[in-house]
Scaffold this motif. Structure first.
Motif, mmCIF file in Angstrom:
data_model
loop_
_atom_site.group_PDB
_atom_site.id
_atom_site.type_symbol
_atom_site.label_atom_id
_atom_site.label_comp_id
_atom_site.label_asym_id
_atom_site.label_seq_id
_atom_site.Cartn_x
_atom_site.Cartn_y
_atom_site.Cartn_z
ATOM 1 N N LEU A 135 15.828 -12.120 3.936
ATOM 2 C CA LEU A 135 17.276 -11.934 4.055
ATOM 3 C C LEU A 135 18.033 -13.123 3.471
ATOM 4 N N THR A 136 17.480 -14.308 3.634
ATOM 5 C CA THR A 136 18.083 -15.498 3.034
ATOM 6 C C THR A 136 18.088 -15.381 1.515
ATOM 7 N N ALA A 137 16.970 -14.935 0.952
ATOM 8 C CA ALA A 137 16.881 -14.773 -0.501
ATOM 9 C C ALA A 137 17.854 -13.715 -1.001
ATOM 10 N N LEU A 138 18.024 -12.634 -0.238
ATOM 11 C CA LEU A 138 18.966 -11.590 -0.648
ATOM 12 C C LEU A 138 20.392 -12.131 -0.675
ATOM 13 N N GLN A 139 20.735 -12.951 0.292
ATOM 14 C CA GLN A 139 22.076 -13.543 0.306
ATOM 15 C C GLN A 139 22.282 -14.500 -0.862
ATOM 16 N N ARG A 140 21.199 -14.996 -1.411
ATOM 17 C CA ARG A 140 21.276 -15.911 -2.550
ATOM 18 C C ARG A 140 21.310 -15.153 -3.880
ATOM 19 N N GLY A 141 21.200 -13.810 -3.840
ATOM 20 C CA GLY A 141 21.310 -13.012 -5.056
ATOM 21 C C GLY A 141 20.044 -12.328 -5.517
ATOM 22 N N GLY A 188 2.643 -18.317 4.387
ATOM 23 C CA GLY A 188 3.710 -17.960 5.323
ATOM 24 C C GLY A 188 4.371 -19.105 6.059
ATOM 25 N N VAL A 189 4.441 -20.280 5.421
ATOM 26 C CA VAL A 189 5.002 -21.438 6.121
ATOM 27 C C VAL A 189 6.462 -21.710 5.783
ATOM 28 N N GLY A 190 7.048 -20.957 4.876
ATOM 29 C CA GLY A 190 8.426 -21.193 4.459
ATOM 30 C C GLY A 190 9.437 -20.871 5.548
ATOM 31 N N THR A 191 10.609 -21.496 5.442
ATOM 32 C CA THR A 191 11.726 -21.229 6.339
ATOM 33 C C THR A 191 12.989 -21.077 5.485
ATOM 34 N N PRO A 192 14.069 -20.509 6.033
ATOM 35 C CA PRO A 192 15.229 -20.177 5.213
ATOM 36 C C PRO A 192 15.810 -21.323 4.392
ATOM 37 N N GLY A 193 15.913 -22.509 4.966
ATOM 38 C CA GLY A 193 16.463 -23.621 4.202
ATOM 39 C C GLY A 193 15.607 -23.971 3.002
ATOM 40 N N HIS A 194 14.314 -23.897 3.175
ATOM 41 C CA HIS A 194 13.372 -24.150 2.089
ATOM 42 C C HIS A 194 13.533 -23.097 0.990
ATOM 43 N N VAL A 195 13.715 -21.842 1.417
ATOM 44 C CA VAL A 195 13.923 -20.747 0.457
ATOM 45 C C VAL A 195 15.164 -21.016 -0.393
ATOM 46 N N LEU A 196 16.255 -21.374 0.263
ATOM 47 C CA LEU A 196 17.491 -21.652 -0.476
ATOM 48 C C LEU A 196 17.314 -22.803 -1.455
#
Length: 317
Positions: free
Chosen positions: A234-240, A194-202
């Motif tokens: 939500l970040t991942a959903l915005q990425r498709g 659980g250490v990820g953050t939105p920028g890392h996800v993108l």
């Protein structure tokens, strides 16, 4: 003052029309429990999840009982579930060919293998190196596909590892590519601690896309250790991405990584999707009732904020 039972709907640009919730509560959610949950309770849990409208429910894992005692009743669970436990949207985890044999013998048509992006966790979880684990999965995936099964590849520790620290994105992409090259239908990218953050996800999703693994092939699996699971989703959903792993009531963890706390709660995800006007097919109130019921069996309240809010309104908390 009372809390409304449904959020106000306000769409946000870049969101998909529909999301598939990949429910992992019966497997990932229960595998970390200190006590073994009775198999009849597990079967009722699955039935309640299906009745709540969740189409994809991962049922169990065909691992040796000595590895994960909490899931040592896989055959018995499928026997109790009957035909409802063998459909294409009822995946089970299989660690090796023996696990696959057991699953196929029960009529399972959807399986998952579970790899690691890091060497340390591969050793702790599978007693093999990353390369050796991919080699072990190769005949599993081939035989499953030859049998007409749908195959998912989990990759854990994609954002951080409690022993190795931050995990380089190119290392994660390399392991994901090796597993997908075996012929798997879907990749689940896991933030096990659980250490990820939105920028890392993108950044990771972009790197996977550059490697030929597009968002249409990816599911995301976020744990909520630092409260980031929903924002990362939500970040991942915005990425498709349109497939999200979640666990009803926020149950879960990993028996081989004690810093891994619960998964993204299905109810928290559904509340957010309802507010965004994104279709998903699940009944939020039925999920809340199921989580309250399961919390009673486990002897502790659900960590899901939505469950606590809505159960509090109805007096069931």
């Amino acid at each position: 003052m009372t809390t409304p039972g449904l959020p106000m709907t306000e769409p946000m640009p870049g969101m998909p029309e529909r999301v598939t919730i990949y429910e992992v509560g019966p497997r990932d959610g229960l595998q970390n429990e200190l006590a073994v949950v009775p198999v009849d309770v597990k079967a009722e849990f699955v039935r309640r999840l299906l009745a709540a409208g969740l189409e994809t429910v991962e049922l169990t894992s065909f691992v040796p009982q000595r590895w994960v005692p909490q899931l040592g009743d896989a055959e018995e669970l499928l026997d109790l579930l009957g035909p409802v436990g063998t459909g294409q949207q009822r995946p089970v985890l299989v660690p090796n060919e023996r696990g696959l044999d057991r699953a196929l013998d029960k009529g399972v048509t959807s399986v998952a293998v579970f790899g690691s992006a890091t060497e340390t966790f591969a050793r702790k979880n599978l007693n093999r190196s990353v390369a050796e684990s991919v080699e072990m999965f190769a005949p599993v995936v081939k035989r499953a596909l030859d049998a007409g099964a749908w195959v998912r590849a989990y990759v854990s520790m994609c954002f951080g590892d409690p022993w190795e620290g931050p995990v380089p994105v190119d290392q994660v992409v390399d392991v994901c590519s090796r597993l997908m090259d075996l012929g798997c239908d879907q990749l689940s990218v896991g933030d096990t601690i659980g250490v990820g953050t939105p920028g890392h996800v993108l950044r990771l999703l972009d790197a996977l896309d550059d490697a030929g693994i597009g968002p249409d092939q990816v599911g995301v699996h976020f744990h909520d250790t630092y409260g980031q699971a929903l924002s990362n989703t939500l970040t991942a959903l915005q990425r498709g991405v349109t497939v999200v792993d979640a666990s009803t009531g926020g149950l879960g963890g990993c028996p081989y990584a004690r810093s891994a706390t619960g998964n993204l709660a299905t109810e928290d995800l559904v509340w957010a999707l309802d507010g965004l006007g994104v279709a998903h097919g699940a009944d939020l109130q039925a999920l809340v009732e199921t989580s309250v019921w399961m919390a009673g069996r486990l002897g502790r309240p659900s960590p899901s904020r939505v469950v606590r809010a809505l159960a509090g309104v109805t007096g069931d908390a």
